[in-house]
Design an enzyme around this catalytic site. Structure first.
Site, PDB file in Angstrom:
ATOM      1  CG  HIS A  19       4.012 -67.052 -54.049  1.00  0.00           C
ATOM      2  ND1 HIS A  19       5.299 -67.437 -53.753  1.00  0.00           N
ATOM      3  CD2 HIS A  19       3.211 -67.920 -53.364  1.00  0.00           C
ATOM      4  CE1 HIS A  19       5.282 -68.469 -52.933  1.00  0.00           C
ATOM      5  NE2 HIS A  19       4.024 -68.785 -52.677  1.00  0.00           N
ATOM      6  CG  HIS A  24       5.465 -77.423 -51.224  1.00  0.00           C
ATOM      7  ND1 HIS A  24       4.298 -77.664 -51.922  1.00  0.00           N
ATOM      8  CD2 HIS A  24       5.730 -76.101 -51.402  1.00  0.00           C
ATOM      9  CE1 HIS A  24       3.872 -76.549 -52.487  1.00  0.00           C
ATOM     10  NE2 HIS A  24       4.724 -75.586 -52.181  1.00  0.00           N
TER      11      HIS A  24
END
Length: 349
Positions: free
Chosen positions: A276, A302
């Site tokens: 990540h 997103h």
């Protein structure tokens, strides 16, 4: 009817009156099979997270009520028990506030479903739904600098098949910012190296998106595809036997080469490099290059542009450039003083 619709009541824990006609197992099974799997088509990761939460909750409820999970009723699991369970997760199991909130979100989702199925339980469910999430410290996101990226990409041994695979994999993660689940799901047919080179992936929420490739990433992937000679349906990054890499395997690859890079870079020793973090690095590259937040949000998949806001907080260079645009104030500013007594009282709080 498997659920039952009697008017029977029984005295439960602490002398409380509990409706004993709503067996918990029926609703838990329906929640997973009907709500999550059929209606919402939740991802395997969501299913696994909710499953783990309910396994822990049912074991806790069993210890508290001395009843096996199959004999529990919805009324047994009330807001008080759930609050105690969340405290148990933090204090006994060492869960962070973020993990605690994740478990509460799963429980809320279940009781929201129950409230829709049984209006008679609405008051009981509302008490659970009103439970607040716990505030927690939000750390500034970690990311790699350009020098650290180059050091990481030099770590894999290019003389071996594994080293060549790992370098292309790391380069792809650093440039595209794909999630681990998206990277694992890539197939050879998802790579487009012609005009407008890009990768196609199925992202979070089952949203398909295409991520452009830089010239260096395109050339690296073209070379990799020529080496493996795979079929269109084969995984892009696989084991030596052609099987898809697991999430744990990706994490081990990143951890292994980060450790190698740390031996030659002092700044690496101060960072915990994870898959990540590589995704954060891709976002920071875009932000520092002047790419608009809206484009970054689309690039990373997103759901909301507000999610991208964390990268602005983490970019000290962006803040320094903003500060350079300001000018010192020559005059001395005065302090606001309210004239009214009530306003003065509020100002003093």
């Amino acid at each position: 009817d498997a659920v039952g619709r009697g008017a029977c009541r029984t005295t439960g824990l602490g002398g409380r009156i509990m409706i004993a006609t709503y067996p918990l197992p029926v609703y838990v099974q329906r929640f997973f099979t009907e709500r999550l799997l059929t209606q919402m088509r939740a991802s395997p990761n969501t299913i696994a997270s909710y499953r783990d939460t309910f396994r822990l909750l049912l074991k806790y409820a069993e210890a508290q009520t001395k009843l096996p999970p199959t004999d529990l009723h919805v009324a047994h699991v009330d807001a008080d028990m759930i609050g105690q369970f969340l405290t148990f997760c933090e204090e006994e199991r060492g869960n962070s506030a973020r993990s605690r909130n994740t478990r509460l979100a799963a429980i809320r989702s279940f009781f929201k479903y129950v409230a829709g199925c049984e209006p008679q339980l609405l008051h009981h469910c509302q008490k659970v739904l009103a439970m607040p999430s716990k505030r927690h410290e939000k750390r500034v996101v970690d990311f790699l600098t350009r020098d650290e990226m180059e050091t990481l990409l030099k770590a894999p041994d290019q003389s071996t098949w594994f080293g060549r695979r790992d370098r292309v994999l790391l380069l792809t993660m650093l440039q595209t910012g794909l999630r681990v689940s998206e990277l694992i799901g890539l197939r050879v047919r998802d790579v487009e190296l012609g005009t407008g080179p890009h990768l196609r992936c199925m992202g979070k929420g089952r949203k398909e998106r295409a991520t452009p490739l830089r010239a260096d990433s395109r050339d690296a992937l073209r070379s990799w595809l020529a080496q493996i000679e795979a079929e269109p349906s084969d995984p892009l990054f696989a084991t030596i036997r052609g099987r898809p890499l697991s999430r744990d395997a990706i994490e081990r690859i990143v951890r292994k080469h980060a450790a190698t890079a740390a031996s030659t870079s002092s700044t690496f020793r101060l960072k915990r490099v994870t898959p990540h973090v590589l995704r954060h690095t891709a976002a920071m590259q875009l932000l520092q290059s002047g790419v608009d937040r809206t484009i970054i949000a689309l690039w990373l998949g997103h759901e909301s542009i507000e999610t991208t806001q964390v990268y602005i907080h983490a970019d000290i260079e962006l803040k320094e450039r903003a500060m350079a645009l300001t000018k010192p104030v020559d005059s001395t500013g005065g302090r606001y003083r309210p004239r009214d007594e009530l306003l003065a009282f509020l100002e003093a709080l």
